[in-house]
Scaffold this motif. Sequence first.
Motif, PDB file in Angstrom:
ATOM      1  N   THR A  81       8.499   1.911   4.481  1.00  0.00           N
ATOM      2  CA  THR A  81       9.598   2.742   4.009  1.00  0.00           C
ATOM      3  C   THR A  81       9.039   4.140   3.843  1.00  0.00           C
ATOM      4  OG1 THR A  81      10.589   0.881   2.819  1.00  0.00           O
ATOM      5  CG2 THR A  81      11.320   3.092   2.197  1.00  0.00           C
ATOM      6  N   TRP A  82       9.660   5.100   4.531  1.00  0.00           N
ATOM      7  CA  TRP A  82       9.241   6.498   4.452  1.00  0.00           C
ATOM      8  C   TRP A  82      10.234   7.271   3.600  1.00  0.00           C
ATOM      9  CZ3 TRP A  82       8.080   8.132  10.215  1.00  0.00           C
ATOM     10  CH2 TRP A  82       6.929   7.488  10.660  1.00  0.00           C
ATOM     11  N   THR A  83       9.723   7.979   2.614  1.00  0.00           N
ATOM     12  CA  THR A  83      10.527   8.916   1.830  1.00  0.00           C
ATOM     13  C   THR A  83      10.005  10.315   2.121  1.00  0.00           C
ATOM     14  OG1 THR A  83      10.861   7.284   0.077  1.00  0.00           O
ATOM     15  CG2 THR A  83      11.271   9.599  -0.478  1.00  0.00           C
ATOM     16  N   ILE A  84      10.887  11.193   2.569  1.00  0.00           N
ATOM     17  CA  ILE A  84      10.485  12.569   2.866  1.00  0.00           C
ATOM     18  C   ILE A  84      10.390  13.318   1.545  1.00  0.00           C
ATOM     19  CG2 ILE A  84      10.997  14.661   4.174  1.00  0.00           C
ATOM     20  CD1 ILE A  84      10.504  11.983   5.828  1.00  0.00           C
ATOM     21  N   VAL A  85       9.189  13.796   1.249  1.00  0.00           N
ATOM     22  CA  VAL A  85       8.906  14.461  -0.017  1.00  0.00           C
ATOM     23  C   VAL A  85       9.125  15.964   0.081  1.00  0.00           C
ATOM     24  CG1 VAL A  85       7.113  14.896  -1.737  1.00  0.00           C
ATOM     25  CG2 VAL A  85       7.248  12.664  -0.628  1.00  0.00           C
ATOM     26  N   ARG A  86       8.668  16.543   1.197  1.00  0.00           N
ATOM     27  CA  ARG A  86       8.750  17.997   1.348  1.00  0.00           C
ATOM     28  C   ARG A  86       8.711  18.360   2.821  1.00  0.00           C
ATOM     29  NH1 ARG A  86       3.884  20.184  -0.924  1.00  0.00           N
ATOM     30  NH2 ARG A  86       3.122  20.333   1.192  1.00  0.00           N
ATOM     31  N   GLY A  87       9.247  19.516   3.120  1.00  0.00           N
ATOM     32  CA  GLY A  87       9.176  20.045   4.471  1.00  0.00           C
ATOM     33  C   GLY A  87      10.332  19.604   5.339  1.00  0.00           C
ATOM     34  N   LYS A  88      10.184  19.929   6.607  1.00  0.00           N
ATOM     35  CA  LYS A  88      11.202  19.605   7.599  1.00  0.00           C
ATOM     36  C   LYS A  88      10.524  18.987   8.812  1.00  0.00           C
ATOM     37  CE  LYS A  88      14.172  23.379   6.181  1.00  0.00           C
ATOM     38  NZ  LYS A  88      14.741  24.669   6.514  1.00  0.00           N
ATOM     39  N   GLY A  89      11.309  18.290   9.604  1.00  0.00           N
ATOM     40  CA  GLY A  89      10.792  17.686  10.819  1.00  0.00           C
ATOM     41  C   GLY A  89      11.811  16.739  11.387  1.00  0.00           C
ATOM     42  N   GLU A  90      11.303  15.773  12.135  1.00  0.00           N
ATOM     43  CA  GLU A  90      12.164  14.776  12.749  1.00  0.00           C
ATOM     44  C   GLU A  90      11.486  13.411  12.666  1.00  0.00           C
ATOM     45  OE1 GLU A  90      14.309  16.106  16.531  1.00  0.00           O
ATOM     46  OE2 GLU A  90      12.516  17.384  16.486  1.00  0.00           O
ATOM     47  N   GLU A 113       8.915  23.096  10.309  1.00  0.00           N
ATOM     48  CA  GLU A 113       8.625  24.235   9.452  1.00  0.00           C
ATOM     49  C   GLU A 113       8.158  23.774   8.070  1.00  0.00           C
ATOM     50  OE1 GLU A 113      11.123  27.885   7.453  1.00  0.00           O
ATOM     51  OE2 GLU A 113      11.841  27.012   9.326  1.00  0.00           O
ATOM     52  N   GLY A 114       7.002  24.265   7.661  1.00  0.00           N
ATOM     53  CA  GLY A 114       6.459  23.921   6.351  1.00  0.00           C
ATOM     54  C   GLY A 114       5.770  22.570   6.315  1.00  0.00           C
ATOM     55  N   ASN A 115       5.484  21.990   7.479  1.00  0.00           N
ATOM     56  CA  ASN A 115       4.883  20.657   7.582  1.00  0.00           C
ATOM     57  C   ASN A 115       5.851  19.603   7.046  1.00  0.00           C
ATOM     58  OD1 ASN A 115       2.571  21.944   8.549  1.00  0.00           O
ATOM     59  ND2 ASN A 115       1.606  21.967   6.534  1.00  0.00           N
ATOM     60  N   LEU A 116       5.574  18.351   7.334  1.00  0.00           N
ATOM     61  CA  LEU A 116       6.417  17.241   6.901  1.00  0.00           C
ATOM     62  C   LEU A 116       5.564  16.340   6.018  1.00  0.00           C
ATOM     63  CD1 LEU A 116       9.171  15.802   7.165  1.00  0.00           C
ATOM     64  CD2 LEU A 116       8.203  14.572   9.120  1.00  0.00           C
ATOM     65  N   VAL A 117       5.954  16.178   4.775  1.00  0.00           N
ATOM     66  CA  VAL A 117       5.207  15.349   3.827  1.00  0.00           C
ATOM     67  C   VAL A 117       6.003  14.075   3.575  1.00  0.00           C
ATOM     68  CG1 VAL A 117       4.153  15.222   1.544  1.00  0.00           C
ATOM     69  CG2 VAL A 117       4.196  17.404   2.776  1.00  0.00           C
ATOM     70  N   ILE A 118       5.355  12.939   3.827  1.00  0.00           N
ATOM     71  CA  ILE A 118       6.000  11.626   3.749  1.00  0.00           C
ATOM     72  C   ILE A 118       5.257  10.747   2.748  1.00  0.00           C
ATOM     73  CG2 ILE A 118       6.586   9.522   5.039  1.00  0.00           C
ATOM     74  CD1 ILE A 118       6.468  11.280   7.609  1.00  0.00           C
ATOM     75  N   LEU A 119       5.999  10.107   1.861  1.00  0.00           N
ATOM     76  CA  LEU A 119       5.461   9.050   1.023  1.00  0.00           C
ATOM     77  C   LEU A 119       5.769   7.743   1.745  1.00  0.00           C
ATOM     78  CD1 LEU A 119       4.101   8.408  -1.711  1.00  0.00           C
ATOM     79  CD2 LEU A 119       6.400   8.006  -2.595  1.00  0.00           C
ATOM     80  N   GLU A 120       4.725   7.029   2.154  1.00  0.00           N
ATOM     81  CA  GLU A 120       4.891   5.802   2.927  1.00  0.00           C
ATOM     82  C   GLU A 120       4.532   4.607   2.053  1.00  0.00           C
ATOM     83  OE1 GLU A 120       3.472   5.163   7.195  1.00  0.00           O
ATOM     84  OE2 GLU A 120       1.915   4.131   6.019  1.00  0.00           O
ATOM     85  N   VAL A 121       5.451   3.643   1.964  1.00  0.00           N
ATOM     86  CA  VAL A 121       5.180   2.393   1.266  1.00  0.00           C
ATOM     87  C   VAL A 121       5.164   1.290   2.311  1.00  0.00           C
ATOM     88  CG1 VAL A 121       5.931   0.775  -0.507  1.00  0.00           C
ATOM     89  CG2 VAL A 121       6.279   3.231  -0.847  1.00  0.00           C
ATOM     90  N   GLN A 122       4.031   0.607   2.402  1.00  0.00           N
ATOM     91  CA  GLN A 122       3.864  -0.491   3.352  1.00  0.00           C
ATOM     92  C   GLN A 122       3.971  -1.817   2.598  1.00  0.00           C
ATOM     93  OE1 GLN A 122      -0.022  -0.029   5.067  1.00  0.00           O
ATOM     94  NE2 GLN A 122       0.436   1.969   5.957  1.00  0.00           N
ATOM     95  N   HIS A 123       4.622  -2.799   3.212  1.00  0.00           N
ATOM     96  CA  HIS A 123       4.702  -4.155   2.670  1.00  0.00           C
ATOM     97  C   HIS A 123       4.304  -5.142   3.758  1.00  0.00           C
ATOM     98  CE1 HIS A 123       7.374  -2.277  -0.366  1.00  0.00           C
ATOM     99  NE2 HIS A 123       6.808  -3.169  -1.141  1.00  0.00           N
ATOM    100  N   ARG A 148       0.867  -1.186   0.000  1.00  0.00           N
ATOM    101  CA  ARG A 148       0.000   0.000   0.000  1.00  0.00           C
ATOM    102  C   ARG A 148       0.896   1.224   0.000  1.00  0.00           C
ATOM    103  NH1 ARG A 148      -4.610   1.549   4.458  1.00  0.00           N
ATOM    104  NH2 ARG A 148      -2.906   1.202   5.894  1.00  0.00           N
ATOM    105  N   ILE A 149       0.473   2.264  -0.717  1.00  0.00           N
ATOM    106  CA  ILE A 149       1.212   3.516  -0.789  1.00  0.00           C
ATOM    107  C   ILE A 149       0.317   4.628  -0.243  1.00  0.00           C
ATOM    108  CG2 ILE A 149       2.386   5.166  -2.296  1.00  0.00           C
ATOM    109  CD1 ILE A 149       2.713   2.787  -4.295  1.00  0.00           C
ATOM    110  N   LYS A 150       0.852   5.373   0.754  1.00  0.00           N
ATOM    111  CA  LYS A 150       0.110   6.462   1.385  1.00  0.00           C
ATOM    112  C   LYS A 150       0.910   7.760   1.296  1.00  0.00           C
ATOM    113  CE  LYS A 150      -1.532   5.707   5.570  1.00  0.00           C
ATOM    114  NZ  LYS A 150      -1.700   5.204   6.967  1.00  0.00           N
TER     115      LYS A 150
END
Length: 116
Positions: free
Chosen positions: A46-55, A85-95, A23-25
């Motif tokens: 697996t998380w890929t950071i698409v945009r923004g900053k965070g931890e 700052e600018g929110n954290l946008v994550i592309l999450e791939v679940q297996h 699944r991809i979220k």
Amino acid sequence: MYKQINFRPWGWWMNLHEEPGYRIKLITVSDGHQLSLQTHEHRDETWTIVRGKGEIFSDHFWQVAREGKIVKIPRGMVHRAKGGEGNLVILEVQHGEILSEDDITRIEDDYGRVGN
């Protein structure tokens, strides 16, 4: 194609695609908010950071989340994300064989949602 947005106290998420085994979220964690400290029994992420900053907290430590960073989260690993700052946008791939929102065990939660 319209995708349903699922609002949460920390931001929102939506399913982009799902088939048996994966699944991809897309997840947006708002500035100053964070996901539950959580684990999953039935899936790897697996998380890929698409945009923004965070931890990101995983493998027992916090790390800076910046665009392009990839974090592997095997099933059973305690993890969470915090928006900056600018929110954290994550592309999450679940297996995994079970890819349900019920496969979340919350250890800590800023919004009173501890447990399953």
